[in-house]
Every structure is written in C-alpha cells, then in structure tokens.
Design a protein around this motif. Sequence first.
Motif, PDB file in Angstrom:
ATOM      1  N   TRP A   1     -95.943 -24.005  47.383  1.00  0.00           N
ATOM      2  CA  TRP A   1     -94.676 -24.307  48.067  1.00  0.00           C
ATOM      3  C   TRP A   1     -94.071 -25.644  47.647  1.00  0.00           C
ATOM      4  O   TRP A   1     -92.869 -25.781  47.441  1.00  0.00           O
ATOM      5  CB  TRP A   1     -94.871 -24.284  49.586  1.00  0.00           C
ATOM      6  N   ARG A   2     -94.936 -26.642  47.511  1.00  0.00           N
ATOM      7  CA  ARG A   2     -94.496 -27.986  47.151  1.00  0.00           C
ATOM      8  C   ARG A   2     -93.649 -27.965  45.873  1.00  0.00           C
ATOM      9  O   ARG A   2     -92.680 -28.695  45.730  1.00  0.00           O
ATOM     10  CB  ARG A   2     -95.755 -28.832  46.935  1.00  0.00           C
ATOM     11  N   TRP A   3     -94.002 -27.131  44.937  1.00  0.00           N
ATOM     12  CA  TRP A   3     -93.277 -27.044  43.661  1.00  0.00           C
ATOM     13  C   TRP A   3     -92.146 -26.018  43.745  1.00  0.00           C
ATOM     14  O   TRP A   3     -91.096 -26.174  43.153  1.00  0.00           O
ATOM     15  CB  TRP A   3     -94.245 -26.648  42.535  1.00  0.00           C
ATOM     16  N   MET A   4     -92.391 -24.934  44.460  1.00  0.00           N
ATOM     17  CA  MET A   4     -91.458 -23.810  44.469  1.00  0.00           C
ATOM     18  C   MET A   4     -90.248 -24.030  45.378  1.00  0.00           C
ATOM     19  O   MET A   4     -89.141 -23.574  45.075  1.00  0.00           O
ATOM     20  CB  MET A   4     -92.198 -22.547  44.914  1.00  0.00           C
ATOM     21  N   GLY A   5     -90.486 -24.705  46.497  1.00  0.00           N
ATOM     22  CA  GLY A   5     -89.459 -24.841  47.537  1.00  0.00           C
ATOM     23  C   GLY A   5     -88.056 -25.131  47.008  1.00  0.00           C
ATOM     24  O   GLY A   5     -87.099 -24.418  47.332  1.00  0.00           O
ATOM     25  N   PRO A   6     -87.898 -26.170  46.167  1.00  0.00           N
ATOM     26  CA  PRO A   6     -86.549 -26.523  45.705  1.00  0.00           C
ATOM     27  C   PRO A   6     -85.838 -25.416  44.927  1.00  0.00           C
ATOM     28  O   PRO A   6     -84.620 -25.428  44.825  1.00  0.00           O
ATOM     29  CB  PRO A   6     -86.802 -27.730  44.781  1.00  0.00           C
ATOM     30  N   PHE A   7     -86.582 -24.476  44.387  1.00  0.00           N
ATOM     31  CA  PHE A   7     -85.968 -23.443  43.559  1.00  0.00           C
ATOM     32  C   PHE A   7     -85.648 -22.164  44.325  1.00  0.00           C
ATOM     33  O   PHE A   7     -84.981 -21.275  43.792  1.00  0.00           O
ATOM     34  CB  PHE A   7     -86.873 -23.130  42.354  1.00  0.00           C
ATOM     35  N   VAL A   8     -86.147 -22.035  45.549  1.00  0.00           N
ATOM     36  CA  VAL A   8     -85.872 -20.795  46.306  1.00  0.00           C
ATOM     37  C   VAL A   8     -85.113 -21.000  47.603  1.00  0.00           C
ATOM     38  O   VAL A   8     -84.526 -20.053  48.119  1.00  0.00           O
ATOM     39  CB  VAL A   8     -87.148 -19.989  46.649  1.00  0.00           C
ATOM     40  N   THR A   9     -85.131 -22.223  48.152  1.00  0.00           N
ATOM     41  CA  THR A   9     -84.489 -22.416  49.449  1.00  0.00           C
ATOM     42  C   THR A   9     -82.965 -22.514  49.286  1.00  0.00           C
ATOM     43  O   THR A   9     -82.452 -22.950  48.247  1.00  0.00           O
ATOM     44  CB  THR A   9     -84.991 -23.705  50.133  1.00  0.00           C
ATOM     45  N   GLY A  10     -82.271 -22.085  50.349  1.00  0.00           N
ATOM     46  CA  GLY A  10     -80.835 -22.310  50.435  1.00  0.00           C
ATOM     47  C   GLY A  10     -79.997 -21.589  49.413  1.00  0.00           C
ATOM     48  O   GLY A  10     -78.939 -22.085  49.017  1.00  0.00           O
ATOM     49  N   ARG A  11     -80.426 -20.435  48.957  1.00  0.00           N
ATOM     50  CA  ARG A  11     -79.596 -19.640  48.043  1.00  0.00           C
ATOM     51  C   ARG A  11     -79.819 -18.155  48.338  1.00  0.00           C
ATOM     52  O   ARG A  11     -80.880 -17.776  48.809  1.00  0.00           O
ATOM     53  CB  ARG A  11     -79.853 -19.983  46.581  1.00  0.00           C
ATOM     54  N   PRO A  12     -78.825 -17.318  48.067  1.00  0.00           N
ATOM     55  CA  PRO A  12     -79.030 -15.885  48.293  1.00  0.00           C
ATOM     56  C   PRO A  12     -80.163 -15.363  47.423  1.00  0.00           C
ATOM     57  O   PRO A  12     -80.347 -15.811  46.282  1.00  0.00           O
ATOM     58  CB  PRO A  12     -77.697 -15.255  47.874  1.00  0.00           C
ATOM     59  N   LEU A  13     -80.902 -14.396  47.960  1.00  0.00           N
ATOM     60  CA  LEU A  13     -82.050 -13.850  47.250  1.00  0.00           C
ATOM     61  C   LEU A  13     -81.940 -12.331  47.138  1.00  0.00           C
ATOM     62  O   LEU A  13     -81.605 -11.660  48.113  1.00  0.00           O
ATOM     63  CB  LEU A  13     -83.343 -14.176  48.016  1.00  0.00           C
ATOM     64  N   ALA A  14     -82.236 -11.826  45.953  1.00  0.00           N
ATOM     65  CA  ALA A  14     -82.492 -10.394  45.805  1.00  0.00           C
ATOM     66  C   ALA A  14     -84.008 -10.241  45.763  1.00  0.00           C
ATOM     67  O   ALA A  14     -84.706 -11.130  45.256  1.00  0.00           O
ATOM     68  CB  ALA A  14     -81.857  -9.863  44.532  1.00  0.00           C
ATOM     69  N   LEU A  15     -84.489  -9.153  46.296  1.00  0.00           N
ATOM     70  CA  LEU A  15     -85.935  -9.045  46.526  1.00  0.00           C
ATOM     71  C   LEU A  15     -86.467  -7.717  46.030  1.00  0.00           C
ATOM     72  O   LEU A  15     -85.840  -6.672  46.242  1.00  0.00           O
ATOM     73  CB  LEU A  15     -86.202  -9.171  48.032  1.00  0.00           C
ATOM     74  N   LEU A  16     -87.594  -7.763  45.370  1.00  0.00           N
ATOM     75  CA  LEU A  16     -88.285  -6.519  45.039  1.00  0.00           C
ATOM     76  C   LEU A  16     -89.373  -6.316  46.086  1.00  0.00           C
ATOM     77  O   LEU A  16     -90.318  -7.105  46.175  1.00  0.00           O
ATOM     78  CB  LEU A  16     -88.894  -6.566  43.635  1.00  0.00           C
TER      79      LEU A  16
END
Length: 305
Positions: free
Chosen positions: A46-61
């Motif tokens: 999470w520490r590394w990933m958070g900035p790249f996934v939070t606060g933006r629309p997501l498409a999900l598989l």
Amino acid sequence: GTEKTAKAGKTAAPKSGVKLTHPDRLYWPDAGVTKAGLADYYAQVWRWMGPFVTGRPLALLRCPEGTAGQCFFQKHVWRGASKSIRLVTDPQDKDAGPLVAVDDLDGLAGLVQAGVLEIHPWGSTLRDMEHPDQIILDLDPGEGVDWADITAAAREVKARLEAVGLASFVKTSGGKGLHVVAPLKPKADWAAAKTFAHDLAFAMAKDDPDAFVAVVTKAKRKGRILVDYLRNGRGNTAVAAYSTRARAGAPVSMPVAWAEIDDIGPAAFAVENAPTRLLNLKADPWADFWDSAAPLPAAKGRRKG
Ligand code: ATP
Ligand code: MN
Ligand code: MN
C-alpha cells in the motif's frame, strides 16, 4: 504505549478494517494465493501503491471465483459494493451507474472483497477528470519477439519522450510486455493526450517498420511490437502499478528502474516476491514520478496537403 505503536507503525504494513467473506477462497489456485492472501499483499504494498490508485476512476477485472472461474470487466459500481468504495458520477455520462474510486486501503480491501483481481485506473484524477496526469505507452510484443526487443522498444519510447521534455518511468505489465509511463501536469485534455501518443506510436512504426506497428491489427504484429497508444483516451485504462493480474502465477505490474529491465523478464514479479522486493529496495525507482510531471508539449501544426 503510544511510543511503541508509533514506532511499529512506521515499518509495519497498515491494516484494513474491511471484513472479508470466504478468506480462504483460492483466487490463484496455481500460486496458492487466497482472498485473504490478496488483501495481505495489498496491505504490504500500500505504501508504494496508494499514490497510483487513490482518487481516480477505476475499471476493474472481477473474478469472484478466482482465476479458475469467470472474470468480467466492470466500469461501474455493483450491488452490494463495500461502503469503503467511493462512488463518482461521470459528468459526461450521468445516466450510467456511478464510477468507482478508492481513497484508502479500506477501499482497496473493498475491491478484494468483491473479487477484483485487476485494477485499471484512468490516467486522470477525480479532481480534474478531463486533464490526464500521465500518458502510457503499452508495448505489446507479437509472436517471436524477444525480451531484448521489448526493452529496446521501451528505451526508444523513453528517448522520444525525453526529446520533448517528458520524463518516463517503466513497469512490467504483469503480462507479456512493458508499460512506459510519463507523468503530466494536468493541463492538456484527453484529445491532445491521445493525439500525442498516437503520433509517437506512428512515428516509431514509420521509422522502423520491421520492429514496430501502431495499428492494432493482429496479423501485422508477428515478429513486431505493437506500440499501443490506445490507453490514452477518456475512460481508457491500463493496469495500475502494483496491481495483480488474473493470470497464471499471480503476477503483478511492477515499477522498475531503467537499468533493471535487461535483467528481468515479463513475469519477474508476482504476489509471492513483490513485497520482499519493495522492502529491500535501496531506492524506489518511481520515487520521483509525480515531481517529474511536465506539461504535454503542444502539438506540432499539421500541414495540409
Ligand atoms: P500485456 O503485457 O500482456 O499486454 P497488458 O495489461 O498491457 O498486458 P493489454 O491487452 O495490452 O494487456 O492491455 C489491455 C488493456 O485494455 C488493459 O490494460 C485494460 O486497461 C484494458 N482492458 C482490458 N480488458 C478490457 C475490457 N474488457 N474492456 C475494456 N478495456 C479492457
Ligand atoms: Mn500490453
Ligand atoms: Mn495493449
């Protein structure tokens, strides 16, 4: 005491409060990764990933039964979604169901609860949905292409981005190829970003037609690399850095250093080894990602005739 907790909090992975049903369900039977194991993976990265996934629309598989069952791509919210997931109305598509976003690790755990095995963010944030803050060139090797050709292609993209003042970062896709990502100051709109990526891909194909193609036609791809620029339109997505893939071995899309790409292969990183890699990194190769953002260069005037 509080002192001890604070100290532990610095190194220990955060914990999510979202309750998982069927935590022992095998999401990747071949790799022995369960639903709880997936949640644990995301807590660790999470520490590394958070900035790249939070606060933006997501498409999900989503693959509720894991990789052995059926998977489906989902761009809107579903019934029974966790309260930890944020819902966002698309201002340009108000009649469609809300888009999905996450704000924190609980949101990500809410996705795991729903059987999400791949997370594909938009290249823009909720604060400024109409202006992408990154462009991504997705390098898709055709049949018979070596890893060395893929790394050379990535460096060619990097050189072309650098030539117009854009920094570039590279990650494995978790599939067969590499993704080259350039952070942008969100000023240009989606149409401009797509045109820019289109022109870069077609220039590469024109300058080295034996190595590259820019059109998606499968037949032309044999022995060549498709420079897939189509990740750069409004609502188009690419897999997130650190996201898992619903493929054999529970691979992940891993940010790497440019100097590293010759020594790895497409499947170098998976749920099993990614957290250890991150904890042992001397320097995060994507640490400067956001600080490197520059405006998309203005399009060159297209001459008519
Ligand atoms: P590889 O290295 O194997 O190519 P990849 O993630 O780049 O891995 P691609 O097939 O090149 O895979 O990219 C497909 C992209 O299209 C995904 O990243 C995803 O964001 C998007 N996508 C995938 N499935 C769908 C779908 N059903 N509908 C719309 N977009 C999709
Ligand atoms: Mn690809
Ligand atoms: Mn592609």
